[in-house]
Design a protein around this motif. Structure first.
Motif, mmCIF file in Angstrom:
data_model
loop_
_atom_site.group_PDB
_atom_site.id
_atom_site.type_symbol
_atom_site.label_atom_id
_atom_site.label_comp_id
_atom_site.label_asym_id
_atom_site.label_seq_id
_atom_site.Cartn_x
_atom_site.Cartn_y
_atom_site.Cartn_z
ATOM 1 N N ASP A 169 54.270 98.502 62.431
ATOM 2 C CA ASP A 169 55.027 98.572 61.135
ATOM 3 C C ASP A 169 54.020 99.322 60.166
ATOM 4 O O ASP A 169 54.312 100.209 59.347
ATOM 5 C CB ASP A 169 55.185 97.159 60.511
ATOM 6 N N ASN A 170 52.569 99.272 60.620
ATOM 7 C CA ASN A 170 51.715 100.008 59.940
ATOM 8 C C ASN A 170 51.059 101.432 60.257
ATOM 9 O O ASN A 170 50.060 101.837 60.054
ATOM 10 C CB ASN A 170 50.488 98.878 59.443
ATOM 11 N N ALA A 171 51.978 101.757 61.133
ATOM 12 C CA ALA A 171 51.592 103.139 61.856
ATOM 13 C C ALA A 171 51.381 104.296 60.981
ATOM 14 O O ALA A 171 52.274 104.437 59.656
ATOM 15 C CB ALA A 171 52.755 103.239 62.928
ATOM 16 N N TYR A 172 51.067 105.512 61.427
ATOM 17 C CA TYR A 172 50.899 106.736 60.654
ATOM 18 C C TYR A 172 52.421 106.809 60.534
ATOM 19 O O TYR A 172 53.339 107.058 61.466
ATOM 20 C CB TYR A 172 50.269 107.606 61.444
ATOM 21 N N GLY A 173 52.847 107.414 59.205
ATOM 22 C CA GLY A 173 54.126 107.226 58.849
ATOM 23 C C GLY A 173 54.859 108.139 59.551
ATOM 24 O O GLY A 173 55.984 107.948 60.025
ATOM 25 N N PRO A 174 54.578 109.422 59.811
ATOM 26 C CA PRO A 174 55.354 110.466 60.636
ATOM 27 C C PRO A 174 55.640 110.171 61.824
ATOM 28 O O PRO A 174 56.648 110.614 62.584
ATOM 29 C CB PRO A 174 54.307 111.971 60.642
ATOM 30 N N ASP A 204 55.437 93.767 64.526
ATOM 31 C CA ASP A 204 54.470 93.517 63.551
ATOM 32 C C ASP A 204 53.108 93.324 64.215
ATOM 33 O O ASP A 204 52.783 92.552 65.198
ATOM 34 C CB ASP A 204 54.585 92.033 63.082
ATOM 35 N N PRO A 205 52.420 94.236 64.107
ATOM 36 C CA PRO A 205 51.016 94.417 65.089
ATOM 37 C C PRO A 205 49.830 93.431 64.716
ATOM 38 O O PRO A 205 48.957 93.320 65.662
ATOM 39 C CB PRO A 205 50.609 95.903 64.596
ATOM 40 N N MET A 206 50.115 92.487 63.683
ATOM 41 C CA MET A 206 49.261 91.714 63.552
ATOM 42 C C MET A 206 49.595 90.354 64.145
ATOM 43 O O MET A 206 48.663 89.253 64.520
ATOM 44 C CB MET A 206 49.246 91.222 61.962
ATOM 45 N N ASN A 207 50.858 90.200 64.795
ATOM 46 C CA ASN A 207 51.150 89.330 65.604
ATOM 47 C C ASN A 207 51.643 89.539 66.907
ATOM 48 O O ASN A 207 53.035 90.058 67.184
ATOM 49 C CB ASN A 207 52.408 88.548 64.849
ATOM 50 N N PRO A 208 50.886 89.230 67.905
ATOM 51 C CA PRO A 208 50.981 89.919 69.444
ATOM 52 C C PRO A 208 52.215 88.959 70.019
ATOM 53 O O PRO A 208 52.851 89.875 70.649
ATOM 54 C CB PRO A 208 50.023 89.160 70.172
ATOM 55 N N ASP A 209 52.713 87.931 69.297
ATOM 56 C CA ASP A 209 54.018 87.283 69.774
ATOM 57 C C ASP A 209 55.137 87.904 69.280
ATOM 58 O O ASP A 209 56.093 88.246 70.116
ATOM 59 C CB ASP A 209 53.998 85.864 69.222
ATOM 60 N N ASP A 210 55.221 88.847 68.219
ATOM 61 C CA ASP A 210 56.038 89.806 68.227
ATOM 62 C C ASP A 210 56.384 90.927 68.860
ATOM 63 O O ASP A 210 57.250 91.014 69.147
ATOM 64 C CB ASP A 210 55.928 90.092 66.659
ATOM 65 N N ALA A 264 44.767 101.202 65.026
ATOM 66 C CA ALA A 264 43.677 100.360 64.570
ATOM 67 C C ALA A 264 42.683 101.015 63.878
ATOM 68 O O ALA A 264 42.048 101.896 64.349
ATOM 69 C CB ALA A 264 43.240 99.453 65.640
ATOM 70 N N PRO A 265 42.495 100.820 62.576
ATOM 71 C CA PRO A 265 43.349 99.902 61.707
ATOM 72 C C PRO A 265 44.676 100.667 61.269
ATOM 73 O O PRO A 265 44.919 101.908 61.598
ATOM 74 C CB PRO A 265 42.616 99.456 60.430
ATOM 75 N N GLY A 266 45.697 99.738 60.488
ATOM 76 C CA GLY A 266 46.700 100.465 60.255
ATOM 77 C C GLY A 266 46.588 101.555 59.063
ATOM 78 O O GLY A 266 45.574 101.405 58.267
ATOM 79 N N SER A 267 47.517 102.587 59.325
ATOM 80 C CA SER A 267 47.309 103.696 58.262
ATOM 81 C C SER A 267 47.575 103.256 57.159
ATOM 82 O O SER A 267 48.575 102.402 56.512
ATOM 83 C CB SER A 267 48.087 104.735 58.558
ATOM 84 N N VAL A 268 46.764 103.591 55.995
ATOM 85 C CA VAL A 268 46.607 103.155 54.619
ATOM 86 C C VAL A 268 46.477 101.821 54.235
ATOM 87 O O VAL A 268 45.910 101.651 53.377
ATOM 88 C CB VAL A 268 48.228 103.671 54.019
ATOM 89 N N GLU A 325 44.655 97.172 57.835
ATOM 90 C CA GLU A 325 44.478 95.805 58.542
ATOM 91 C C GLU A 325 44.269 96.210 60.040
ATOM 92 O O GLU A 325 44.550 96.827 60.717
ATOM 93 C CB GLU A 325 45.934 95.022 58.637
ATOM 94 N N PHE A 326 43.107 95.239 60.298
ATOM 95 C CA PHE A 326 42.773 95.584 61.825
ATOM 96 C C PHE A 326 43.552 94.814 62.627
ATOM 97 O O PHE A 326 43.262 93.655 62.938
ATOM 98 C CB PHE A 326 41.189 95.684 61.821
ATOM 99 N N VAL A 327 44.094 95.342 63.692
ATOM 100 C CA VAL A 327 45.171 94.558 64.602
ATOM 101 C C VAL A 327 44.465 93.965 65.741
ATOM 102 O O VAL A 327 43.413 94.746 66.133
ATOM 103 C CB VAL A 327 46.203 95.460 64.936
#
Ligand SMILES: *Cc1c(COP(=O)(O)O)cnc(C)c1O
Length: 403
Positions: free
Chosen positions: A105-110, A130-136, A152-156, A159-161
């Motif tokens: 979800d927090n990937a580089y937008g393009p 959701d990259p903060m939740n490995p179960d997802d 890692a971390p999410g763009s903008v 958060e470090f996944v």
């Protein structure tokens, strides 16, 4: 020869051999001349055992490919005309109609935009996880999942996944993983061999490591380039085949500019890291700021995941974001950004000039995941190579106007 125009082209002079210098020559060619037909038929660009055509490689591009593969800890590298082209090549080479790609979800937008645009149009589906939740991630991998993006971390939002866990899930489930490692630049951590605590465990990371060389490796804010690095020969040849069929080449002057910047990559990275941490620490103490997002700071999301792959005293890019107190609306934050003098408004970080961008993060996130709880406006800062005191004074004068 009898005609001047022919002599100008077929002049017998050859420059002397023996000009050895640390920096490479800039070799430019579409056409490569073969000594005879047998040589023309025998040469193979795929293994870098010879030159066949400019698009297939020159001494300048082969040299840069070797250096970037070494930087990332891989064995093969493909160069592309932008970081985004490196992302899109990966998807185009590995996905076909009916396949699915998973994107954080927090990937580089393009990267998300490509999935929503061309990939969808070609019958390739995607899911945002959701990259903060490995179960997802675990739950979303299905029978058609062929590629998982990691970043890692999410763009903008920075958060470090839990990178090692996410990569392990992909490996266990037999799905190819591709890491966008632009933030690390091959300096803060190695995308193929992750932690714990900065130690390198061989093969614990991604299968493919992508980087926007546009950022730190270029370092000048004057080159657009991307790289796709692999360790697995078969995977490389799949990517390389698509790369060739698409006809994506890079210019020799751009390759030379990156080769020129690479020796100072680590120095610049650490200097920009140090500047960013000083600015971040100072901003964190200001009443206008509700939250600091910088993975090396204790109360930033995913700080312990950053420690796990980069080490306790590890490195970080010169990049951070702050969420302003919600009493400041978007207009006042825009005015704050406009009031900055040294920090320029611009996107592509990693160069000498400090940059700033205000973002409306909620509009960039999947509403289903609801993973952006903040109400205040987020501003991303990128530290350049200016004196830190000057940058701090600039922030201070602009904050004072915020009132
Ligand atoms: C900048 C960036 C890219 C794209 O690079 P361009 O060369 O601008 O296309 C891809 N991924 C990340 C994380 C980036 O920051």
């Amino acid at each position: 020869m009898s005609h001047q125009i022919t002599d100008l082209i077929h002049h017998p002079y050859q420059p002397p051999r023996g000009f050895e210098a640390p920096q490479p020559g800039v070799f430019k060619a579409s056409t490569v001349i073969f000594p005879n037909v047998a040589a023309m038929r025998a040469r193979d660009w795929k293994n870098k055992n010879g030159y066949t055509y400019g698009l297939h490689g020159t001494p300048t591009t082969f040299m840069l490919e070797e250096r970037i593969a070494a930087l990332e800890g891989g064995t093969q590298c493909i160069l592309l005309p932008s970081g985004l082209a490196a992302v899109s090549l990966t998807g185009m080479a590995l996905l076909k109609a009916g396949d699915e790609v998973l994107i954080p979800d927090n990937a580089y937008g393009p990267n998300k935009a490509l999935a929503e645009g061309e990939l969808k149009q070609w019958g390739i589906t995607h899911q945002i996880y959701d990259p903060m939740n490995p179960d997802d991630l675990q739950a979303r991998i299905g029978p058609n999942t062929r590629l998982v993006w990691l970043e890692a971390p999410g763009s903008v939002t920075m958060e470090f996944v839990p990178l090692a866990q996410l990569a392990a899930i992909c490996r266990e489930r037999g799905v190819t993983s591709a890491l966008d490692s632009t933030w690390s630049a091959g300096v803060a951590f190695n995308g193929f061999d992750l932690g714990p605590a900065g130690a390198r465990v061989p093969g614990s990371g991604a299968d493919i490591v992508v980087q926007a060389l546009t950022k730190y490796p270029s370092g000048g804010g004057d080159v657009l380039m991307g790289s796709v690095v692999t360790r697995d020969e078969a995977l490389h040849l799949r990517l390389k085949g698509t790369h060739m069929r698409l006809g994506w080449g890079i210019g020799a002057n751009d390759a030379e500019a990156v080769l020129r910047s690479l020796p100072s990559l680590a120095l610049r990275y650490h200097a920009q890291d140090a500047t960013a941490r000083k600015l971040a620490a100072w901003l964190q103490g200001r009443a206008e700021v509700a939250q600091l997002l910088h993975p090396a700071f204790g109360d930033s999301p995913g700080h312990h995941h950053w420690q796990a792959v980069c080490g306790r005293d590890g490195a970080a890019a010169g990049l951070f974001s702050v969420v302003f107190d919600e009493r400041f609306g978007a207009e006042r934050i825009d005015a704050f950004c406009d009031a900055l003098r040294l920090f320029k408004l611009g996107y592509s970080w990693g160069g000498p000039v400090s940059l700033v961008v205000p973002y409306d993060v909620a509009s960039m996130r999947s509403p289903r995941l609801g993973s952006w709880p903040n109400k205040g406006v987020l501003v991303r800062f990128s530290a350049g190579l200016e004196a830190v005191d000057d940058l701090m004074a600039d922030l201070e004068q602009a904050l004072d106007r915020l009132g």
